[in-house]
Design a protein around this motif. Sequence first.
Motif, PDB file in Angstrom:
ATOM      1  N   SER A   1       1.311  10.149   4.199  1.00  0.00           N
ATOM      2  CA  SER A   1       0.414   9.562   5.192  1.00  0.00           C
ATOM      3  C   SER A   1       0.918   9.668   6.628  1.00  0.00           C
ATOM      4  O   SER A   1       0.122   9.822   7.539  1.00  0.00           O
ATOM      5  CB  SER A   1       0.124   8.097   4.868  1.00  0.00           C
TER       6      SER A   1
ATOM      7  N   GLU B   1       0.797  -1.225   0.000  1.00  0.00           N
ATOM      8  CA  GLU B   1       0.000   0.000   0.000  1.00  0.00           C
ATOM      9  C   GLU B   1       0.828   1.274   0.000  1.00  0.00           C
ATOM     10  O   GLU B   1       0.272   2.369   0.018  1.00  0.00           O
ATOM     11  CB  GLU B   1      -0.930   0.034   1.222  1.00  0.00           C
ATOM     12  N   GLY B   2       2.189   1.190   0.029  1.00  0.00           N
ATOM     13  CA  GLY B   2       2.980   2.410   0.065  1.00  0.00           C
ATOM     14  C   GLY B   2       4.452   2.162   0.302  1.00  0.00           C
ATOM     15  O   GLY B   2       4.946   1.045   0.143  1.00  0.00           O
TER      16      GLY B   2
ATOM     17  N   LYS C   1      -2.293   6.005  -3.926  1.00  0.00           N
ATOM     18  CA  LYS C   1      -3.688   6.218  -4.310  1.00  0.00           C
ATOM     19  C   LYS C   1      -3.996   5.328  -5.502  1.00  0.00           C
ATOM     20  O   LYS C   1      -5.110   4.854  -5.665  1.00  0.00           O
ATOM     21  CB  LYS C   1      -3.926   7.681  -4.679  1.00  0.00           C
TER      22      LYS C   1
ATOM     23  N   SER D   1       6.164   8.430   5.415  1.00  0.00           N
ATOM     24  CA  SER D   1       5.488   7.337   4.713  1.00  0.00           C
ATOM     25  C   SER D   1       4.487   7.908   3.721  1.00  0.00           C
ATOM     26  O   SER D   1       3.855   8.932   3.985  1.00  0.00           O
ATOM     27  CB  SER D   1       4.764   6.428   5.706  1.00  0.00           C
TER      28      SER D   1
ATOM     29  N   ASP E   1       1.282   6.711   0.948  1.00  0.00           N
ATOM     30  CA  ASP E   1       0.337   5.682   0.523  1.00  0.00           C
ATOM     31  C   ASP E   1       0.116   5.806  -0.973  1.00  0.00           C
ATOM     32  O   ASP E   1       0.144   6.916  -1.534  1.00  0.00           O
ATOM     33  CB  ASP E   1      -1.008   5.837   1.236  1.00  0.00           C
TER      34      ASP E   1
END
Length: 120
Positions: A81, A48-49, A93, A89, A91
């Motif tokens: 994030s 997710e990131g 999209k 950090s 994320d």
Amino acid sequence: MSEYMPEFLPKEVLEGLELARKRDSKRRSRLRVRTELGVYPILKLWDEGFTVARDNADQLRGLVGIYDGARHLYQALIVASHDDGFTMSFDFKRSTATTDRPALDYDQNEDAPVALLPHH
């Protein structure tokens, strides 16, 4: 702060430990995030990131490329994030894996040629 750092240590010691950890992570990792403005080492990558050093985070936003050495892994749209003071950090999209061939969005014949030979 990282989970392995005790809270009873002085702030200067914690900062020194975090700097040493970042230096070690940068040396080990071939992962990079590339923007129009530059290339930045990725400290940690997950589905997710990703995380980069805080001092590199000001330039990161929008559409970026994620690379493993010279190999392009993903094109991603990112959003910040979490900022812990040492790392930042981001994320995804949107994250699209890159391939080494064009997308096939039409029905191709099974007997279609694989390559064409030039006329001499």
